[in-house]
Design an enzyme around this catalytic site. Sequence first.
Site, PDB file in Angstrom:
ATOM      1  N   ASN A 120       0.840  -1.201  -0.098  1.00 23.37           N
ATOM      2  CA  ASN A 120       0.088  -0.268   0.228  1.00 23.37           C
ATOM      3  C   ASN A 120       0.574   1.228   0.060  1.00 23.37           C
ATOM      4  O   ASN A 120       0.357   2.114  -0.571  1.00 23.37           O
ATOM      5  CB  ASN A 120      -1.034   0.111   1.160  1.00 23.37           C
ATOM      6  CG  ASN A 120      -2.186  -0.910   0.936  1.00 23.37           C
ATOM      7  OD1 ASN A 120      -2.567  -1.019  -0.005  1.00 23.37           O
ATOM      8  ND2 ASN A 120      -2.820  -1.482   2.268  1.00 23.37           N
ATOM      9  N   GLN A 357      -3.283  -9.679   5.105  1.00 22.53           N
ATOM     10  CA  GLN A 357      -2.956  -9.317   3.496  1.00 22.53           C
ATOM     11  C   GLN A 357      -1.737  -8.610   3.438  1.00 22.53           C
ATOM     12  O   GLN A 357      -1.330  -8.174   2.279  1.00 22.53           O
ATOM     13  CB  GLN A 357      -4.117  -8.117   3.019  1.00 22.53           C
ATOM     14  CG  GLN A 357      -5.272  -8.899   2.902  1.00 22.53           C
ATOM     15  CD  GLN A 357      -6.053  -9.198   4.282  1.00 22.53           C
ATOM     16  OE1 GLN A 357      -5.869  -8.367   5.178  1.00 22.53           O
ATOM     17  NE2 GLN A 357      -6.871 -10.148   4.325  1.00 22.53           N
ATOM     18  N   HIS A 358      -0.909  -8.410   4.393  1.00 26.39           N
ATOM     19  CA  HIS A 358       0.474  -7.663   4.278  1.00 26.39           C
ATOM     20  C   HIS A 358       0.673  -6.288   3.841  1.00 26.39           C
ATOM     21  O   HIS A 358       1.356  -6.098   2.878  1.00 26.39           O
ATOM     22  CB  HIS A 358       1.521  -8.894   3.863  1.00 26.39           C
ATOM     23  CG  HIS A 358       1.288 -10.226   4.292  1.00 26.39           C
ATOM     24  ND1 HIS A 358       1.411 -10.504   5.534  1.00 26.39           N
ATOM     25  CD2 HIS A 358       0.762 -11.202   3.701  1.00 26.39           C
ATOM     26  CE1 HIS A 358       1.174 -12.121   5.710  1.00 26.39           C
ATOM     27  NE2 HIS A 358       0.717 -12.275   4.523  1.00 26.39           N
ATOM     28  N   CYS A 359      -0.561  -5.808   3.939  1.00 22.63           N
ATOM     29  CA  CYS A 359      -0.548  -4.438   3.383  1.00 22.63           C
ATOM     30  C   CYS A 359      -0.795  -4.395   1.611  1.00 22.63           C
ATOM     31  O   CYS A 359      -0.239  -3.588   1.231  1.00 22.63           O
ATOM     32  CB  CYS A 359       0.414  -3.331   3.540  1.00 22.63           C
ATOM     33  SG  CYS A 359       0.390  -2.845   5.527  1.00 22.63           S
ATOM     34  N   VAL A 360      -0.986  -5.634   1.169  1.00 19.93           N
ATOM     35  CA  VAL A 360      -1.080  -5.843  -0.331  1.00 19.93           C
ATOM     36  C   VAL A 360      -2.531  -6.243  -0.879  1.00 19.93           C
ATOM     37  O   VAL A 360      -2.439  -7.269  -1.463  1.00 19.93           O
ATOM     38  CB  VAL A 360       0.116  -7.021  -0.946  1.00 19.93           C
ATOM     39  CG1 VAL A 360       0.551  -6.702  -2.510  1.00 19.93           C
ATOM     40  CG2 VAL A 360       1.410  -6.527  -0.173  1.00 19.93           C
TER      41      VAL A 360
END
Length: 401
Positions: A120, A357-360
């Site tokens: 992100n 979501q690991h910022c993805v």
Amino acid sequence: MGIDINRVRKDFPILGRDINGKPIIYFDNACQTLRPTQVINKINEYYNEYPACVGRSNHKLGERAAKEVSEARKRVSKFFNVKESEIIFTRNTTEGINLISHAFKLNGGESVLISDKEHNSNLIPWLMLRKKRINVKFFRFGDLEDFQDKIDSTVKLVSTAHVSNMDGTSQQIEKIAKISHDHNAFVLVDAAQSAPHKQIDLKKLGADAVSCSGHKMLGPSGTGILYLSEKSMGNMDLFMTGGETVVNSTYDDVVFEKMPHRYEAGLQNYAGIIGLGEAVEYLKKIGMNNIESHERKLNEIITKGLESEIGKGIQLLGDAKPESRSGIFSFNLSGMTYHEVSLLLDKTSNIMIRSGQHCVHSWFNANKIDGSARASLYLYNTEEEAKTFVESVKKLSSFGK
Ligand code: PMP
């Protein structure tokens, strides 16, 4: 030569801690790494011995603090093989990317090209530019042919990750930079997951700007590095302005500082910067090539250990070959959510990983996958820990059936 793992682990006293009679296994290094005593001592040294301002106070404490910050910049610039004036200290990778997204001069109708697997922090700052009629275009991460297809004369800036934090796969940045420069596009690299794990010579990499985080490479929390090549300055505006960014001002006019100070507004995190200088020195002593091969060996143990389950009870994200996934093993278990996997590994084995979501989010949404559990390795992790992880995941997997 390799890493003397027993010696290295002594520098991380937290690794000796047991919880519920079991040692800590820290596999959440893509988020933040642990810090060696040397870095912690260096931070304390600032607060204990010279807790003063840099570049403003000419007394003894101020002079010492200025000398230490200057030494830290020297260490970081040597680590990446660039000039000291090209190193800007930031709070994190995100801030470095925001600096470029605000300062790089773009006009309505022009485009930014990014990959479809960005964090992100390397997506949202570009999406925000759509308000100014800047187009955001996407290429498939790791696919040079697609990259070549997508780049055109409207693309003025390319911004992409070196290594994916989601699955550990990587891109050939030298080639991306060459193609981009052939199209007169500026290249920014998100090196959050590469700078801590492999040797990077920024001159050879060929990017115009590179952003990474200190806390992912043994440095203090909330520290970052932005490399910005001197020759890019022609196309760069300012970012945050104020104290320390100027040489002089009147009620009507300002003379701004040169690089890097024009981008370091206000009082800085001196303890953090000095601690980060110590962290890169520590990494240099261990050897970045040693770190890369160490992580690869551990990822091989994990991948081989779980091989018989992959494609059955275990769904692996990213390439099947461990050598293509840096120190990351991102996966799902059938019959269990990724948060359950992470919680159970913590509860039963003291293995700390990340889930979600690991910022993805964008990639997970597009690929209709909810998220994943992610183990990420570093220089102080051991083969025994990798084997314990394999056994623990196997046990969980048999639960889920
Ligand atoms: N990019 C990548 C590839 C990352 O892995 C991360 C952190 N997970 C970031 C950007 C953001 O880093 P920070 O929060 O330190 O700014």
